[in-house]
Design a protein around this motif. Structure first.
Motif, PDB file in Angstrom:
ATOM      1  N   THR A   1       5.915   4.060   8.654  1.00  0.00           N
ATOM      2  CA  THR A   1       5.211   4.020   9.937  1.00  0.00           C
ATOM      3  C   THR A   1       4.038   4.999  10.003  1.00  0.00           C
ATOM      4  OG1 THR A   1       6.711   5.645  10.899  1.00  0.00           O
ATOM      5  CG2 THR A   1       7.290   3.303  11.193  1.00  0.00           C
ATOM      6  N   LYS A   2       3.988   5.953   9.054  1.00  0.00           N
ATOM      7  CA  LYS A   2       2.934   6.966   9.091  1.00  0.00           C
ATOM      8  C   LYS A   2       2.184   7.022   7.774  1.00  0.00           C
ATOM      9  CE  LYS A   2       4.904   9.691  12.687  1.00  0.00           C
ATOM     10  NZ  LYS A   2       5.350  10.941  13.186  1.00  0.00           N
ATOM     11  N   ASN A   3       0.923   7.414   7.871  1.00  0.00           N
ATOM     12  CA  ASN A   3       0.059   7.574   6.709  1.00  0.00           C
ATOM     13  C   ASN A   3      -0.431   9.019   6.649  1.00  0.00           C
ATOM     14  OD1 ASN A   3      -1.632   6.156   4.546  1.00  0.00           O
ATOM     15  ND2 ASN A   3      -3.196   7.256   5.700  1.00  0.00           N
ATOM     16  N   THR A   4      -0.540   9.544   5.439  1.00  0.00           N
ATOM     17  CA  THR A   4      -1.111  10.865   5.212  1.00  0.00           C
ATOM     18  C   THR A   4      -2.532  10.671   4.713  1.00  0.00           C
ATOM     19  OG1 THR A   4       1.050  11.784   4.683  1.00  0.00           O
ATOM     20  CG2 THR A   4      -0.874  13.016   3.915  1.00  0.00           C
ATOM     21  N   GLU A   5      -3.469  11.356   5.352  1.00  0.00           N
ATOM     22  CA  GLU A   5      -4.901  11.165   5.092  1.00  0.00           C
ATOM     23  C   GLU A   5      -5.536  12.493   4.679  1.00  0.00           C
ATOM     24  OE1 GLU A   5      -7.756   8.862   7.928  1.00  0.00           O
ATOM     25  OE2 GLU A   5      -7.492  10.880   8.740  1.00  0.00           O
ATOM     26  N   HIS A   6      -6.224  12.498   3.530  1.00  0.00           N
ATOM     27  CA  HIS A   6      -6.926  13.668   3.012  1.00  0.00           C
ATOM     28  C   HIS A   6      -8.400  13.533   3.381  1.00  0.00           C
ATOM     29  CE1 HIS A   6      -3.388  14.663   0.547  1.00  0.00           C
ATOM     30  NE2 HIS A   6      -3.290  13.351   0.400  1.00  0.00           N
ATOM     31  N   VAL A   7      -8.993  14.587   3.936  1.00  0.00           N
ATOM     32  CA  VAL A   7     -10.347  14.510   4.487  1.00  0.00           C
ATOM     33  C   VAL A   7     -11.372  15.148   3.541  1.00  0.00           C
ATOM     34  CG1 VAL A   7     -11.816  15.083   6.456  1.00  0.00           C
ATOM     35  CG2 VAL A   7      -9.381  14.576   6.815  1.00  0.00           C
ATOM     36  N   PHE A   8     -12.468  14.414   3.342  1.00  0.00           N
ATOM     37  CA  PHE A   8     -13.579  14.846   2.498  1.00  0.00           C
ATOM     38  C   PHE A   8     -14.889  14.584   3.235  1.00  0.00           C
ATOM     39  CE2 PHE A   8     -10.086  13.747  -0.240  1.00  0.00           C
ATOM     40  CZ  PHE A   8     -10.073  14.760  -1.179  1.00  0.00           C
ATOM     41  N   SER A   9     -15.973  15.187   2.725  1.00  0.00           N
ATOM     42  CA  SER A   9     -17.297  14.900   3.269  1.00  0.00           C
ATOM     43  C   SER A   9     -18.318  14.945   2.143  1.00  0.00           C
ATOM     44  CB  SER A   9     -17.667  15.898   4.372  1.00  0.00           C
ATOM     45  OG  SER A   9     -17.825  17.196   3.827  1.00  0.00           O
ATOM     46  N   VAL A  10     -19.437  14.253   2.364  1.00  0.00           N
ATOM     47  CA  VAL A  10     -20.511  14.250   1.368  1.00  0.00           C
ATOM     48  C   VAL A  10     -21.829  13.925   2.066  1.00  0.00           C
ATOM     49  CG1 VAL A  10     -20.207  11.818   0.702  1.00  0.00           C
ATOM     50  CG2 VAL A  10     -21.211  13.431  -0.926  1.00  0.00           C
ATOM     51  N   CYS A  11     -22.882  14.545   1.583  1.00  0.00           N
ATOM     52  CA  CYS A  11     -24.231  14.286   2.077  1.00  0.00           C
ATOM     53  C   CYS A  11     -24.931  13.365   1.082  1.00  0.00           C
ATOM     54  CB  CYS A  11     -24.993  15.603   2.203  1.00  0.00           C
ATOM     55  SG  CYS A  11     -26.665  15.429   2.838  1.00  0.00           S
ATOM     56  N   ILE A  12     -25.430  12.234   1.578  1.00  0.00           N
ATOM     57  CA  ILE A  12     -26.223  11.337   0.740  1.00  0.00           C
ATOM     58  C   ILE A  12     -27.501  10.973   1.505  1.00  0.00           C
ATOM     59  CG2 ILE A  12     -24.181  10.395  -0.443  1.00  0.00           C
ATOM     60  CD1 ILE A  12     -24.667   7.764   1.099  1.00  0.00           C
ATOM     61  N   PRO A  13     -28.564  10.637   0.782  1.00  0.00           N
ATOM     62  CA  PRO A  13     -29.801  10.247   1.469  1.00  0.00           C
ATOM     63  C   PRO A  13     -29.620   8.938   2.245  1.00  0.00           C
ATOM     64  CG  PRO A  13     -30.224  10.779  -0.844  1.00  0.00           C
ATOM     65  CD  PRO A  13     -28.742  10.708  -0.670  1.00  0.00           C
ATOM     66  N   GLU A  14     -30.225   8.863   3.413  1.00  0.00           N
ATOM     67  CA  GLU A  14     -30.166   7.631   4.207  1.00  0.00           C
ATOM     68  C   GLU A  14     -30.830   6.462   3.486  1.00  0.00           C
ATOM     69  OE1 GLU A  14     -31.242   7.893   8.368  1.00  0.00           O
ATOM     70  OE2 GLU A  14     -30.432   9.932   8.468  1.00  0.00           O
ATOM     71  N   GLN A  15     -31.709   6.756   2.545  1.00  0.00           N
ATOM     72  CA  GLN A  15     -32.389   5.699   1.804  1.00  0.00           C
ATOM     73  C   GLN A  15     -31.530   5.147   0.665  1.00  0.00           C
ATOM     74  OE1 GLN A  15     -33.451   8.859   2.139  1.00  0.00           O
ATOM     75  NE2 GLN A  15     -35.081   8.683   3.635  1.00  0.00           N
ATOM     76  N   SER A  16     -30.362   5.718   0.446  1.00  0.00           N
ATOM     77  CA  SER A  16     -29.489   5.227  -0.626  1.00  0.00           C
ATOM     78  C   SER A  16     -29.204   3.752  -0.402  1.00  0.00           C
ATOM     79  CB  SER A  16     -28.158   5.984  -0.633  1.00  0.00           C
ATOM     80  OG  SER A  16     -28.356   7.347  -0.881  1.00  0.00           O
ATOM     81  N   PRO A  17     -29.361   2.934  -1.451  1.00  0.00           N
ATOM     82  CA  PRO A  17     -29.042   1.510  -1.271  1.00  0.00           C
ATOM     83  C   PRO A  17     -27.535   1.338  -1.040  1.00  0.00           C
ATOM     84  CG  PRO A  17     -29.903   1.950  -3.491  1.00  0.00           C
ATOM     85  CD  PRO A  17     -29.860   3.245  -2.763  1.00  0.00           C
TER      86      PRO A  17
ATOM     87  N   LYS B   1       0.820  -1.203   0.000  1.00  0.00           N
ATOM     88  CA  LYS B   1       0.000   0.000   0.000  1.00  0.00           C
ATOM     89  C   LYS B   1       0.858   1.259   0.000  1.00  0.00           C
ATOM     90  CE  LYS B   1      -4.240  -1.348   2.212  1.00  0.00           C
ATOM     91  NZ  LYS B   1      -5.320  -0.528   2.676  1.00  0.00           N
ATOM     92  N   ARG B   2       0.340   2.266  -0.634  1.00  0.00           N
ATOM     93  CA  ARG B   2       0.931   3.597  -0.605  1.00  0.00           C
ATOM     94  C   ARG B   2       0.472   4.253   0.708  1.00  0.00           C
ATOM     95  NH1 ARG B   2      -0.923   7.981  -5.155  1.00  0.00           N
ATOM     96  NH2 ARG B   2       0.139   9.783  -4.266  1.00  0.00           N
ATOM     97  N   PRO B   3       1.353   4.901   1.457  1.00  0.00           N
ATOM     98  CA  PRO B   3       0.946   5.496   2.741  1.00  0.00           C
ATOM     99  C   PRO B   3       0.268   6.864   2.580  1.00  0.00           C
ATOM    100  CG  PRO B   3       3.281   5.775   2.457  1.00  0.00           C
ATOM    101  CD  PRO B   3       2.798   4.984   1.268  1.00  0.00           C
ATOM    102  N   GLU B   4      -0.715   6.901   1.687  1.00  0.00           N
ATOM    103  CA  GLU B   4      -1.500   8.115   1.470  1.00  0.00           C
ATOM    104  C   GLU B   4      -2.921   7.664   1.165  1.00  0.00           C
ATOM    105  OE1 GLU B   4      -1.065  12.417  -0.732  1.00  0.00           O
ATOM    106  OE2 GLU B   4       0.080  10.735  -1.524  1.00  0.00           O
ATOM    107  N   SER B   5      -3.880   8.244   1.867  1.00  0.00           N
ATOM    108  CA  SER B   5      -5.258   7.764   1.763  1.00  0.00           C
ATOM    109  C   SER B   5      -6.256   8.904   1.879  1.00  0.00           C
ATOM    110  CB  SER B   5      -5.520   6.735   2.868  1.00  0.00           C
ATOM    111  OG  SER B   5      -5.428   7.358   4.138  1.00  0.00           O
ATOM    112  N   VAL B   6      -7.534   8.520   1.767  1.00  0.00           N
ATOM    113  CA  VAL B   6      -8.622   9.479   1.977  1.00  0.00           C
ATOM    114  C   VAL B   6      -9.511   8.981   3.110  1.00  0.00           C
ATOM    115  CG1 VAL B   6      -8.630  10.265  -0.417  1.00  0.00           C
ATOM    116  CG2 VAL B   6     -10.208   8.451   0.285  1.00  0.00           C
ATOM    117  N   LEU B   7     -10.167   9.911   3.737  1.00  0.00           N
ATOM    118  CA  LEU B   7     -11.208   9.665   4.731  1.00  0.00           C
ATOM    119  C   LEU B   7     -12.412  10.476   4.268  1.00  0.00           C
ATOM    120  CD1 LEU B   7     -12.320   8.819   7.571  1.00  0.00           C
ATOM    121  CD2 LEU B   7     -11.310  10.929   8.426  1.00  0.00           C
ATOM    122  N   VAL B   8     -13.545   9.817   4.060  1.00  0.00           N
ATOM    123  CA  VAL B   8     -14.746  10.515   3.597  1.00  0.00           C
ATOM    124  C   VAL B   8     -15.849  10.364   4.646  1.00  0.00           C
ATOM    125  CG1 VAL B   8     -16.398  10.841   1.736  1.00  0.00           C
ATOM    126  CG2 VAL B   8     -14.126   9.909   1.212  1.00  0.00           C
TER     127      VAL B   8
END
Length: 146
Positions: free
Chosen positions: A92-108, A4-11
């Motif tokens: 030993t360390k990971n860099t994490e990029h942070v995102f957010s999104v609104c989706i309907p709770e009814q989304s399958p 794995k590359r030590p760079e990721s996203v958190l959504v």
């Protein structure tokens, strides 16, 4: 599969009602989290965010609509000892990029990498999230009618 590359996203995914989607990891059922994923070579953080939501939840969002918000936050954290073998030697360390999104709770939701999911209040999601960076991101970026 390579290392794995030590760079990721958190959504952080939330609904209009202000509830937060939490996922239970398959490899550690005590570990609950938002959508996360390693960036692939040649991929930008925002591309990774869209890909990971589609892969982990089966929810395909339209990139052209700009549904995912870049929170303009990057975290660095120590990789758990039990996961170090997944990364290049000496990482030993990971860099994490942070995102957010609104989706309907009814989304399958179609889980591919997790055991279960829950829509929780912001406070419940913060309490359940395993990592400190995930807790902080939920607190800062999960919006909606609280």
């Amino acid at each position: 599969m390579g290392l794995k590359r030590p760079e990721s996203v958190l959504v952080v995914i939330f609904s209009e009602q202000g509830r937060v989607l939490m996922l239970q990891r398959e490899d550690d059922p005590e570990f609950w989290q938002s959508v996360t994923g390693t960036m692939e070579i040649g991929e930008t953080p925002i591309q990774t965010a869209y890909r990971e939501i589609a892969e982990e939840l089966g929810v395909v969002l339209d990139v052209k609509k700009g549904q995912i918000k870049d929170c303009q936050q990057t975290n660095q954290y120590k990789i758990r000892d039990c996961w170090l073998h997944r990364y290049p030697k000496g990482t030993t360390k990971n860099t994490e990029h942070v995102f957010s999104v609104c989706i309907p709770e009814q989304s399958p939701i179609v889980l591919t990498e997790h055991l279960d999911y829950l829509w929780l209040s912001k406070e419940e999601a913060i309490a359940l999230a395993w990592s400190q960076t995930n807790k902080a991101a939920i607190k800062a970026y999960a919006i909606g009618q609280q």
